[in-house]
Write an enzyme that holds these catalytic residues in place. Structure first.
Site, short mmCIF file in Angstrom:
data_model
loop_
_atom_site.label_atom_id
_atom_site.label_comp_id
_atom_site.label_asym_id
_atom_site.label_seq_id
_atom_site.Cartn_x
_atom_site.Cartn_y
_atom_site.Cartn_z
N ASP A 34 -6.26 -3.75 2.66
CA ASP A 34 -5.71 -2.62 1.91
C ASP A 34 -5.65 -2.90 0.41
OD1 ASP A 34 -5.44 -1.17 4.20
OD2 ASP A 34 -3.28 -1.51 4.42
N GLY A 35 -5.41 -4.16 0.03
CA GLY A 35 -5.39 -4.50 -1.40
C GLY A 35 -6.75 -4.28 -2.05
N ASN A 57 -0.46 4.76 -3.04
CA ASN A 57 0.71 4.40 -2.23
C ASN A 57 2.03 4.81 -2.87
OD1 ASN A 57 -0.59 3.34 -0.03
ND2 ASN A 57 -0.35 1.21 -0.63
N ARG A 89 22.38 3.96 -10.39
CA ARG A 89 22.63 2.60 -10.85
C ARG A 89 22.12 1.67 -9.76
NH1 ARG A 89 23.69 5.75 -14.16
NH2 ARG A 89 25.41 5.80 -15.66
N THR A 123 4.21 4.03 4.46
CA THR A 123 4.11 2.89 5.37
C THR A 123 4.06 1.56 4.61
OG1 THR A 123 1.69 3.00 5.40
CG2 THR A 123 2.87 4.27 7.06
N TYR A 176 5.61 -0.15 0.65
CA TYR A 176 6.87 -0.65 0.09
C TYR A 176 8.05 0.24 0.45
CZ TYR A 176 10.11 -2.44 -3.49
OH TYR A 176 11.18 -2.97 -4.15
N SER A 177 7.84 1.55 0.44
CA SER A 177 8.92 2.48 0.76
C SER A 177 9.52 2.19 2.13
CB SER A 177 8.42 3.92 0.68
OG SER A 177 9.42 4.83 1.05
N SER A 231 9.75 -0.65 3.65
CA SER A 231 10.58 -1.86 3.59
C SER A 231 11.93 -1.58 2.94
CB SER A 231 9.85 -2.97 2.83
OG SER A 231 9.77 -2.69 1.45
#
Length: 271
Positions: A45-46, A121, A147, A160, A162-163, A165
Protein backbone atom coordinates in the site's frame (compact mmCIF):
# COMPACT_ATOMS: atom_id res chain seq x y z
CA UNK A 1 -2.06 0.95 -24.28
CA UNK A 2 0.81 2.46 -22.28
CA UNK A 3 1.77 1.01 -18.90
CA UNK A 4 4.04 2.34 -16.15
CA UNK A 5 5.50 -0.03 -13.56
CA UNK A 6 6.10 1.66 -10.21
CA UNK A 7 8.03 -0.52 -7.77
CA UNK A 8 9.75 -0.29 -4.41
CA UNK A 9 13.39 -1.41 -4.17
CA UNK A 10 12.94 -4.66 -2.28
CA UNK A 11 14.43 -7.73 -4.05
CA UNK A 12 11.09 -9.51 -4.40
CA UNK A 13 9.51 -6.43 -5.97
CA UNK A 14 12.44 -5.84 -8.34
CA UNK A 15 12.30 -9.45 -9.52
CA UNK A 16 8.59 -9.22 -10.25
CA UNK A 17 8.99 -5.85 -11.98
CA UNK A 18 11.69 -7.20 -14.28
CA UNK A 19 9.66 -10.30 -15.18
CA UNK A 20 6.54 -8.24 -15.80
CA UNK A 21 8.46 -5.81 -18.00
CA UNK A 22 9.79 -8.63 -20.17
CA UNK A 23 6.37 -10.26 -20.52
CA UNK A 24 4.68 -7.00 -21.52
CA UNK A 25 7.38 -6.06 -24.03
CA UNK A 26 7.04 -9.50 -25.61
CA UNK A 27 3.39 -8.59 -26.22
CA UNK A 28 4.30 -5.22 -27.76
CA UNK A 29 2.81 -3.24 -24.88
CA UNK A 30 4.45 0.16 -24.44
CA UNK A 31 6.20 0.67 -21.10
CA UNK A 32 6.64 4.31 -20.13
CA UNK A 33 6.53 6.42 -16.98
CA UNK A 34 5.19 9.39 -18.94
CA UNK A 35 1.44 9.72 -19.57
CA UNK A 36 0.57 6.04 -18.97
CA UNK A 37 -2.93 4.61 -19.23
CA UNK A 38 -2.32 2.15 -16.40
CA UNK A 39 0.11 2.31 -13.48
CA UNK A 40 1.05 -1.08 -12.01
CA UNK A 41 2.49 -0.71 -8.52
CA UNK A 42 4.66 -3.50 -7.14
CA UNK A 43 5.15 -3.66 -3.37
CA UNK A 44 2.35 -2.78 -0.98
CA UNK A 45 0.00 0.00 0.00
CA UNK A 46 2.90 2.39 0.65
CA UNK A 47 4.15 1.88 -2.89
CA UNK A 48 0.68 2.53 -4.26
CA UNK A 49 0.38 5.72 -2.19
CA UNK A 50 3.69 6.95 -3.62
CA UNK A 51 2.52 6.21 -7.15
CA UNK A 52 -0.79 7.95 -6.48
CA UNK A 53 1.00 11.16 -5.50
CA UNK A 54 3.44 10.82 -8.40
CA UNK A 55 0.52 10.80 -10.85
CA UNK A 56 -1.97 12.91 -8.87
CA UNK A 57 -2.16 15.45 -11.70
CA UNK A 58 -3.32 12.74 -14.14
CA UNK A 59 -6.00 10.96 -12.11
CA UNK A 60 -8.71 11.60 -14.70
CA UNK A 61 -6.98 9.39 -17.27
CA UNK A 62 -4.99 6.82 -15.27
CA UNK A 63 -6.07 3.52 -13.74
CA UNK A 64 -4.03 1.82 -11.02
CA UNK A 65 -3.29 -1.85 -10.34
CA UNK A 66 -1.62 -2.98 -7.13
CA UNK A 67 0.62 -6.07 -6.89
CA UNK A 68 1.32 -7.25 -3.36
CA UNK A 69 4.81 -8.57 -2.54
CA UNK A 70 4.84 -8.02 1.22
CA UNK A 71 2.77 -9.00 4.24
CA UNK A 72 -0.38 -6.85 3.95
CA UNK A 73 -1.91 -4.88 1.11
CA UNK A 74 -5.39 -3.39 1.29
CA UNK A 75 -5.28 -1.78 -2.17
CA UNK A 76 -3.41 -4.59 -3.90
CA UNK A 77 -5.60 -7.07 -5.79
CA UNK A 78 -2.78 -9.21 -7.19
CA UNK A 79 -0.07 -11.35 -5.64
CA UNK A 80 3.46 -11.74 -7.00
CA UNK A 81 2.84 -15.43 -7.88
CA UNK A 82 0.01 -14.40 -10.25
CA UNK A 83 2.22 -12.96 -13.00
CA UNK A 84 0.73 -15.01 -15.90
CA UNK A 85 -2.82 -14.12 -14.89
CA UNK A 86 -1.97 -10.42 -14.59
CA UNK A 87 -0.25 -10.33 -17.98
CA UNK A 88 -3.25 -12.05 -19.55
CA UNK A 89 -5.64 -9.53 -17.96
CA UNK A 90 -3.55 -6.58 -19.13
CA UNK A 91 -3.36 -7.98 -22.64
CA UNK A 92 -7.15 -8.31 -22.82
CA UNK A 93 -7.87 -5.01 -21.05
CA UNK A 94 -11.21 -3.44 -22.02
CA UNK A 95 -11.09 -0.36 -19.79
CA UNK A 96 -13.01 -1.72 -16.80
CA UNK A 97 -12.48 0.13 -13.54
CA UNK A 98 -13.85 1.03 -10.12
CA UNK A 99 -13.35 4.46 -8.54
CA UNK A 100 -13.06 5.70 -4.96
CA UNK A 101 -13.51 9.18 -3.43
CA UNK A 102 -10.52 11.28 -2.40
CA UNK A 103 -9.82 14.00 0.15
CA UNK A 104 -9.24 17.62 -0.90
CA UNK A 105 -6.90 19.48 1.49
CA UNK A 106 -6.62 23.28 1.17
CA UNK A 107 -4.13 24.98 3.52
CA UNK A 108 -4.09 28.73 4.13
CA UNK A 109 -1.24 30.49 5.94
CA UNK A 110 -1.09 33.69 7.96
CA UNK A 111 1.31 35.18 5.41
CA UNK A 112 -1.34 34.95 2.71
CA UNK A 113 0.06 31.87 0.97
CA UNK A 114 -1.71 28.57 0.42
CA UNK A 115 -1.12 24.93 -0.55
CA UNK A 116 -3.44 22.39 -2.12
CA UNK A 117 -3.19 18.59 -1.81
CA UNK A 118 -5.24 15.51 -2.65
CA UNK A 119 -5.12 12.50 -0.30
CA UNK A 120 -6.07 8.88 -0.90
CA UNK A 121 -6.21 7.84 2.77
CA UNK A 122 -6.12 10.74 5.20
CA UNK A 123 -4.66 14.03 6.32
CA UNK A 124 -3.75 14.98 9.88
CA UNK A 125 -2.78 18.17 11.63
CA UNK A 126 -0.83 17.87 14.86
CA UNK A 127 1.35 19.94 17.14
CA UNK A 128 4.82 18.67 17.98
CA UNK A 129 5.54 19.31 21.63
CA UNK A 130 2.44 20.91 23.14
CA UNK A 131 -1.32 20.61 23.07
CA UNK A 132 -2.97 21.64 19.84
CA UNK A 133 -5.72 24.21 20.30
CA UNK A 134 -8.07 24.76 17.40
CA UNK A 135 -11.61 25.64 16.42
CA UNK A 136 -13.45 23.10 14.27
CA UNK A 137 -16.09 24.34 11.83
CA UNK A 138 -18.54 22.36 9.71
CA UNK A 139 -19.81 24.35 6.72
CA UNK A 140 -18.48 27.53 8.37
CA UNK A 141 -20.46 26.90 11.56
CA UNK A 142 -18.47 26.43 14.78
CA UNK A 143 -18.75 22.81 15.89
CA UNK A 144 -16.29 22.53 18.77
CA UNK A 145 -13.13 23.88 20.36
CA UNK A 146 -10.58 21.10 20.24
CA UNK A 147 -7.72 20.49 22.66
CA UNK A 148 -5.46 17.49 22.21
CA UNK A 149 -2.66 16.02 20.10
CA UNK A 150 -4.35 16.49 16.73
CA UNK A 151 -7.13 15.64 14.30
CA UNK A 152 -7.37 13.14 11.46
CA UNK A 153 -9.67 13.50 8.44
CA UNK A 154 -9.99 10.39 6.29
CA UNK A 155 -11.64 9.10 3.14
CA UNK A 156 -13.83 5.95 3.20
CA UNK A 157 -10.92 3.81 1.95
CA UNK A 158 -8.63 5.63 4.38
CA UNK A 159 -10.99 4.66 7.19
CA UNK A 160 -9.16 1.32 7.29
CA UNK A 161 -5.81 3.05 7.86
CA UNK A 162 -4.75 5.52 10.60
CA UNK A 163 -8.33 6.54 11.37
CA UNK A 164 -9.20 2.97 12.34
CA UNK A 165 -6.33 2.87 14.84
CA UNK A 166 -7.80 6.01 16.43
CA UNK A 167 -11.16 4.31 16.93
CA UNK A 168 -12.83 5.50 13.75
CA UNK A 169 -15.47 3.51 11.91
CA UNK A 170 -14.75 1.54 8.73
CA UNK A 171 -16.71 3.17 5.88
CA UNK A 172 -17.68 1.50 2.62
CA UNK A 173 -16.00 3.32 -0.32
CA UNK A 174 -19.35 3.83 -2.08
CA UNK A 175 -20.12 6.38 0.63
CA UNK A 176 -19.23 9.88 -0.58
CA UNK A 177 -18.22 11.05 2.88
CA UNK A 178 -15.36 12.16 5.11
CA UNK A 179 -14.63 11.09 8.67
CA UNK A 180 -12.93 13.12 11.41
CA UNK A 181 -11.34 11.34 14.36
CA UNK A 182 -9.62 12.89 17.34
CA UNK A 183 -6.04 12.18 18.37
CA UNK A 184 -5.84 12.08 22.18
CA UNK A 185 -8.38 14.81 22.91
CA UNK A 186 -8.51 16.51 26.32
CA UNK A 187 -11.89 16.39 28.02
CA UNK A 188 -12.45 17.88 31.47
CA UNK A 189 -14.44 20.68 33.14
CA UNK A 190 -12.64 23.29 31.04
CA UNK A 191 -12.37 21.58 27.65
CA UNK A 192 -15.04 19.45 26.06
CA UNK A 193 -15.22 17.81 22.62
CA UNK A 194 -17.63 15.30 21.14
CA UNK A 195 -15.01 12.57 21.81
CA UNK A 196 -16.39 10.53 18.96
CA UNK A 197 -15.61 10.16 15.25
CA UNK A 198 -17.97 12.13 13.01
CA UNK A 199 -18.94 11.40 9.40
CA UNK A 200 -20.00 14.32 7.20
CA UNK A 201 -22.03 14.39 4.00
CA UNK A 202 -20.48 15.08 0.56
CA UNK A 203 -21.88 18.61 0.36
CA UNK A 204 -20.33 19.57 3.70
CA UNK A 205 -16.74 20.46 4.58
CA UNK A 206 -14.58 20.69 7.70
CA UNK A 207 -12.41 23.70 8.50
CA UNK A 208 -9.80 23.60 11.26
CA UNK A 209 -8.47 26.92 12.56
CA UNK A 210 -5.56 26.31 14.94
CA UNK A 211 -3.95 28.83 17.25
CA UNK A 212 -1.14 30.74 15.58
CA UNK A 213 1.93 28.59 16.28
CA UNK A 214 4.93 27.49 14.22
CA UNK A 215 5.31 23.87 15.30
CA UNK A 216 2.41 22.20 13.50
CA UNK A 217 2.90 19.13 11.35
CA UNK A 218 0.55 18.49 8.47
CA UNK A 219 0.48 15.01 6.96
CA UNK A 220 -1.07 14.02 3.64
CA UNK A 221 -1.17 10.22 3.45
CA UNK A 222 2.35 9.08 4.31
CA UNK A 223 3.98 12.45 3.54
CA UNK A 224 4.85 14.94 6.28
CA UNK A 225 4.91 18.70 5.78
CA UNK A 226 6.42 21.00 8.40
CA UNK A 227 4.66 24.20 7.50
CA UNK A 228 4.73 27.88 8.36
CA UNK A 229 2.00 29.26 10.67
CA UNK A 230 -1.36 27.96 9.48
CA UNK A 231 -4.44 30.16 9.37
CA UNK A 232 -6.83 27.31 8.52
CA UNK A 233 -7.11 23.97 6.74
CA UNK A 234 -10.27 23.03 4.84
CA UNK A 235 -11.14 19.41 4.07
CA UNK A 236 -13.81 18.28 1.59
CA UNK A 237 -14.58 15.44 -0.77
CA UNK A 238 -12.33 16.02 -3.77
CA UNK A 239 -13.60 16.53 -7.31
CA UNK A 240 -11.00 13.99 -8.44
CA UNK A 241 -11.37 10.25 -7.89
CA UNK A 242 -8.87 7.40 -8.06
CA UNK A 243 -9.61 4.69 -10.61
CA UNK A 244 -8.48 1.08 -10.22
CA UNK A 245 -8.41 -1.34 -13.14
CA UNK A 246 -10.54 -4.19 -11.90
CA UNK A 247 -10.32 -7.44 -13.84
CA UNK A 248 -11.81 -9.38 -10.95
CA UNK A 249 -14.00 -8.12 -8.15
CA UNK A 250 -13.24 -8.57 -4.46
CA UNK A 251 -16.09 -7.45 -2.21
CA UNK A 252 -15.08 -4.60 0.10
CA UNK A 253 -16.02 -6.46 3.27
CA UNK A 254 -14.10 -9.52 2.09
CA UNK A 255 -11.11 -7.23 1.66
CA UNK A 256 -11.55 -5.88 5.19
CA UNK A 257 -11.95 -9.37 6.64
CA UNK A 258 -8.86 -10.62 4.81
CA UNK A 259 -6.74 -7.63 5.89
CA UNK A 260 -7.70 -7.42 9.57
CA UNK A 261 -9.31 -10.67 10.70
CA UNK A 262 -8.25 -13.51 8.43
CA UNK A 263 -10.69 -15.94 9.98
CA UNK A 264 -11.68 -17.37 6.60
CA UNK A 265 -8.09 -18.28 5.77
CA UNK A 266 -7.64 -19.78 9.23
CA UNK A 267 -10.81 -21.80 8.75
CA UNK A 268 -9.53 -23.09 5.39
CA UNK A 269 -6.22 -24.09 6.97
CA UNK A 270 -7.96 -25.89 9.86
CA UNK A 271 -10.23 -27.67 7.39
Amino acid sequence: MKIAIFSNDKPKSRTFRNKLSRELRDRNIILTSRDPDIVVTVGGDGTLLSAFHRYAHQLDRIRFIGVHTGHLGFYTDWRDYELPELVEALTKDSGQSVSYPLLDVYVEYFDGGHDHYVALNESTIRRVNKTMKSEVYIRNELFESFRGDGLCISTPTGSTAYSKSLGGAVLHPRLEALQMTEVASINNRLFRTLSSPIVIAPDEFITIRPDAQEDYILTVDSFTHRVRPISQVTFRVAKERIHFARYRHMHFWDRVEDAFIGSKQSHVKRS
